[in-house]
Scaffold this motif. Structure first.
Motif, PDB file in Angstrom:
ATOM      1  N   ALA A  44      69.738  41.690  40.768  1.00 14.55           N
ATOM      2  CA  ALA A  44      70.991  41.757  39.965  1.00 14.55           C
ATOM      3  C   ALA A  44      71.059  42.450  38.849  1.00 14.55           C
ATOM      4  N   PRO A  45      72.053  42.890  38.088  1.00 11.94           N
ATOM      5  CA  PRO A  45      72.234  43.721  36.976  1.00 11.94           C
ATOM      6  C   PRO A  45      71.940  42.736  35.643  1.00 11.94           C
ATOM      7  N   THR A  46      71.514  43.539  34.720  1.00 14.09           N
ATOM      8  CA  THR A  46      70.955  42.769  33.470  1.00 14.09           C
ATOM      9  C   THR A  46      72.072  43.203  32.463  1.00 14.09           C
ATOM     10  N   PHE A  47      72.057  42.349  31.563  1.00 11.91           N
ATOM     11  CA  PHE A  47      72.945  42.261  30.177  1.00 11.91           C
ATOM     12  C   PHE A  47      72.188  42.660  28.981  1.00 11.91           C
ATOM     13  N   SER A  48      72.485  43.581  28.085  1.00 13.18           N
ATOM     14  CA  SER A  48      71.696  43.603  26.966  1.00 13.18           C
ATOM     15  C   SER A  48      72.771  44.113  25.813  1.00 13.18           C
ATOM     16  N   TYR A  49      72.335  44.151  24.662  1.00  8.91           N
ATOM     17  CA  TYR A  49      73.138  44.694  23.615  1.00  8.91           C
ATOM     18  C   TYR A  49      72.567  46.088  23.023  1.00  8.91           C
ATOM     19  N   ILE A  50      73.230  47.069  22.942  1.00  8.21           N
ATOM     20  CA  ILE A  50      72.821  48.324  22.577  1.00  8.21           C
ATOM     21  C   ILE A  50      73.377  48.542  21.245  1.00  8.21           C
ATOM     22  N   ASP A  51      72.253  48.709  19.992  1.00  8.51           N
ATOM     23  CA  ASP A  51      72.684  48.984  18.738  1.00  8.51           C
ATOM     24  C   ASP A  51      72.881  50.472  18.460  1.00  8.51           C
ATOM     25  N   SER A  52      73.906  50.612  17.746  1.00  7.06           N
ATOM     26  CA  SER A  52      74.179  52.093  17.260  1.00  7.06           C
ATOM     27  C   SER A  52      73.284  52.536  16.666  1.00  7.06           C
ATOM     28  N   GLU A  53      72.915  53.897  16.697  1.00  6.33           N
ATOM     29  CA  GLU A  53      71.892  54.573  16.013  1.00  6.33           C
ATOM     30  C   GLU A  53      72.269  54.840  14.618  1.00  6.33           C
ATOM     31  N   ASP A  54      71.493  54.614  13.552  1.00  6.00           N
ATOM     32  CA  ASP A  54      71.525  54.817  12.132  1.00  6.00           C
ATOM     33  C   ASP A  54      71.731  56.245  11.779  1.00  6.00           C
ATOM     34  N   LEU A  55      72.801  56.944  11.733  1.00 13.74           N
ATOM     35  CA  LEU A  55      72.984  58.235  11.490  1.00 13.74           C
ATOM     36  C   LEU A  55      72.291  58.807  10.363  1.00 13.74           C
ATOM     37  N   THR A  56      72.153  58.018   9.192  1.00 20.35           N
ATOM     38  CA  THR A  56      71.644  58.119   8.021  1.00 20.35           C
ATOM     39  C   THR A  56      70.218  58.684   8.188  1.00 20.35           C
TER      40      THR A  56
ATOM     41  N   ALA B  56      69.780  61.736  10.080  1.00 23.77           N
ATOM     42  CA  ALA B  56      70.102  62.826   9.188  1.00 23.77           C
ATOM     43  C   ALA B  56      68.824  62.961   8.171  1.00 23.77           C
ATOM     44  N   GLU B  57      68.149  62.017   7.961  1.00 22.70           N
ATOM     45  CA  GLU B  57      66.918  62.349   6.927  1.00 22.70           C
ATOM     46  C   GLU B  57      65.826  62.956   7.872  1.00 22.70           C
ATOM     47  N   LEU B  58      65.772  62.458   9.200  1.00 22.71           N
ATOM     48  CA  LEU B  58      64.606  62.896   9.904  1.00 22.71           C
ATOM     49  C   LEU B  58      64.870  64.611  10.375  1.00 22.71           C
ATOM     50  N   ASP B  59      66.342  64.811  10.400  1.00 23.25           N
ATOM     51  CA  ASP B  59      66.510  66.279  10.721  1.00 23.25           C
ATOM     52  C   ASP B  59      66.408  67.044   9.472  1.00 23.25           C
ATOM     53  N   THR B  60      66.560  66.560   8.384  1.00 22.12           N
ATOM     54  CA  THR B  60      66.482  67.194   7.079  1.00 22.12           C
ATOM     55  C   THR B  60      64.847  67.659   7.063  1.00 22.12           C
ATOM     56  N   LYS B  61      64.141  66.760   7.422  1.00 21.49           N
ATOM     57  CA  LYS B  61      62.481  66.844   7.253  1.00 21.49           C
ATOM     58  C   LYS B  61      61.995  68.014   8.460  1.00 21.49           C
ATOM     59  N   LEU B  62      62.630  68.057   9.704  1.00 21.81           N
ATOM     60  CA  LEU B  62      62.403  68.827  10.541  1.00 21.81           C
ATOM     61  C   LEU B  62      62.906  70.150  10.344  1.00 21.81           C
ATOM     62  N   TYR B  63      64.045  70.357   9.732  1.00 17.06           N
ATOM     63  CA  TYR B  63      64.396  71.714   9.233  1.00 17.06           C
ATOM     64  C   TYR B  63      63.703  72.339   8.333  1.00 17.06           C
ATOM     65  N   SER B  64      63.130  71.393   7.213  1.00 12.06           N
ATOM     66  CA  SER B  64      62.130  72.141   6.036  1.00 12.06           C
ATOM     67  C   SER B  64      60.727  72.492   6.757  1.00 12.06           C
ATOM     68  N   MET B  65      60.457  71.738   8.039  1.00 11.64           N
ATOM     69  CA  MET B  65      59.247  72.441   8.807  1.00 11.64           C
ATOM     70  C   MET B  65      59.577  73.504   9.628  1.00 11.64           C
ATOM     71  N   GLY B  66      60.593  74.034   9.438  1.00 11.50           N
ATOM     72  CA  GLY B  66      61.112  75.260  10.415  1.00 11.50           C
ATOM     73  C   GLY B  66      61.913  74.983  11.486  1.00 11.50           C
ATOM     74  N   VAL B  67      62.277  73.889  11.838  1.00  9.51           N
ATOM     75  CA  VAL B  67      63.040  73.402  13.146  1.00  9.51           C
ATOM     76  C   VAL B  67      64.588  74.025  12.706  1.00  9.51           C
ATOM     77  N   ARG B  68      65.299  74.580  13.739  1.00  8.44           N
ATOM     78  CA  ARG B  68      66.460  74.673  13.617  1.00  8.44           C
ATOM     79  C   ARG B  68      67.323  74.355  14.815  1.00  8.44           C
ATOM     80  N   PHE B  69      68.446  73.878  14.586  1.00  5.06           N
ATOM     81  CA  PHE B  69      69.133  73.197  15.435  1.00  5.06           C
ATOM     82  C   PHE B  69      70.578  73.925  15.979  1.00  5.06           C
TER      83      PHE B  69
END
Length: 377
Positions: A238-250, A253-266
């Motif tokens: 049988a299929p299953t039911f679940s809630y999907i929480d939307s990702e906290d973009l804030t 963004a903080e994680l991406d900022t830290k990765l950027y400071s480490m040299g990662v480019r998007f």
């Protein structure tokens, strides 16, 4: 879906809720035509904790398979009916109702001021009755005509007496809210606000919301299992039911900022997929390697760090003088701490007051923020 989910969540108040599945045959399959919530008191549980239909005539009929789905709020074998929150509000509601009754009687009797008049000496009974009528009208219209020499006074009950009733009713209001919502700040902030208390109460509300989601999820999974079993037997999952929480973009963004400071480019594909921004609305600029986009140049960046260090050193020296210790002790704690909590624990160990620890951290964060803002372009 809204009505169905709301009906399932009624189990929190009544212990359990029962919904009837209305089937129809369509395209050689049994289809769900409707799901109708039924009164919980139509049903009961037998000695084996199986759901039975009671109806109006206290019968003991087992419900047929695939006809009903049920949600229960913390049931046990001894209490298959589940935990009923409304039953825990019984005395709170009863005492509040009595308090409101007496409060209304108090306001009716003492809310309006007493009008007391001294009749002139030698006034006849008829004159006194006429004065009483005039005083009665005065309460309604605030206008009265009295004989010459008559004296009128207004006497009111003290406000402290009314406050007793307010406190009594408020006590039971909060008791009811705590049972239903788990906390009180969503309905009454009280005399003073507290950010820490608000976070704690929000955490309680989130826990209750997650518990409700689990109950709804369990009921829908039962519904999907019944549908699959009736139409396809037990061989098909049988299929299953679940809630999907939307990702906290804030946080993202903080994680991406830290990765950027480490040299990662998007690239633009990452920005589009992660943040949902169409490519035509932004461009990705290449910046000097090793520095974030808000840094103007290496010299300015290093210069601001020196100013930041000077400000922090100044604050550390004031605290060290206050505690009569060397500044190197505080600096060593800051440099060797794993995180902010570890730093706060170590600072408290050297008998630094909570307010001093808070001021030190605020000083570091404030100067760091100002440095970042001054370099923003």
């Amino acid at each position: 879906m809204y009505v169905t989910i709301s009906s399932l969540l009624d189990a929190v108040f009544y212990g359990y809720s029962v919904l009837e599945i209305i089937w129809e045959i369509k395209d050689n399959f049994y289809r769900i035509k409707n799901i109708i919530p039924r009164p919980y008191y139509w049903f009961a549980f037998d000695k084996d904790n199986n759901l039975i239909f009671r109806g109006e005539n206290i019968r003991q009929d087992k419900v047929p398979f695939g006809k009903f789905i049920m949600a229960r709020h913390f049931p046990t074998f001894e209490n298959p009916y589940g935990l009923r929150l409304l039953s825990r509000c019984l005395w709170s509601v009863a005492f509040k109702k009595g308090g409101v009754k007496f409060f209304a009687r108090f306001l009716e009797k003492y809310g309006m001021p007493f009008v007391i008049a001294n009749a002139v000496q030698g006034a006849s009974r008829q004159e006194k009755e006429n004065m009483a009528k005039d005083l009665y009208n005065m309460v309604q219209d605030a206008v009265a005509v009295l004989p010459a020499g008559a004296e009128v006074q207004l006497h009111s009950a003290t406000t402290n007496q009314a406050d007793i009733f307010n406190s009594y009713i408020d006590r039971w209001d909060k008791s009811i809210v705590k049972i239903i919502q788990g906390q009180t700040l969503t309905s009454d902030i009280g005399d003073t606000g507290s950010f820490a208390a608000a976070n704690t109460h929000k955490s309680v509300s989130d826990d209750i919301a997650r518990a409700d989601m689990m109950m709804v999820t369990s009921s829908f999974n039962e519904l999907f299992w019944i549908y699959t079993k009736i139409n396809f037997g037990s061989d098909i999952k049988a299929p299953t039911f679940s809630y999907i929480d939307s990702e906290d973009l804030t946080q993202r963004a903080e994680l991406d900022t830290k990765l950027y400071s480490m040299g990662v480019r998007f690239n633009d594909e990452y920005i589009e997929q992660t943040y949902g921004i169409d490519k035509k609305y932004f461009t990705v600029q290449e910046t000097q390697a090793g520095f974030p986009a808000f840094a103007s140049n290496n010299m300015q960046y290093n210069s601001d760090y020196k100013v930041l260090d000077m400000q922090i050193d100044k604050h550390i020296k004031l605290l060290a003088d206050k505690l009569n210790i060397k500044t190197d002790i505080i600096k060593d704690i800051i440099n060797t701490s794993d995180d902010l909590d570890d730093m706060a624990d170590k600072l408290a160990y050297i008998n630094m007051e909570y307010d001093d620890i808070k001021n030190l951290l605020q000083n570091i964060f404030t100067n760091s923020s100002l440095m970042g803002a001054s370099n923003g372009k």
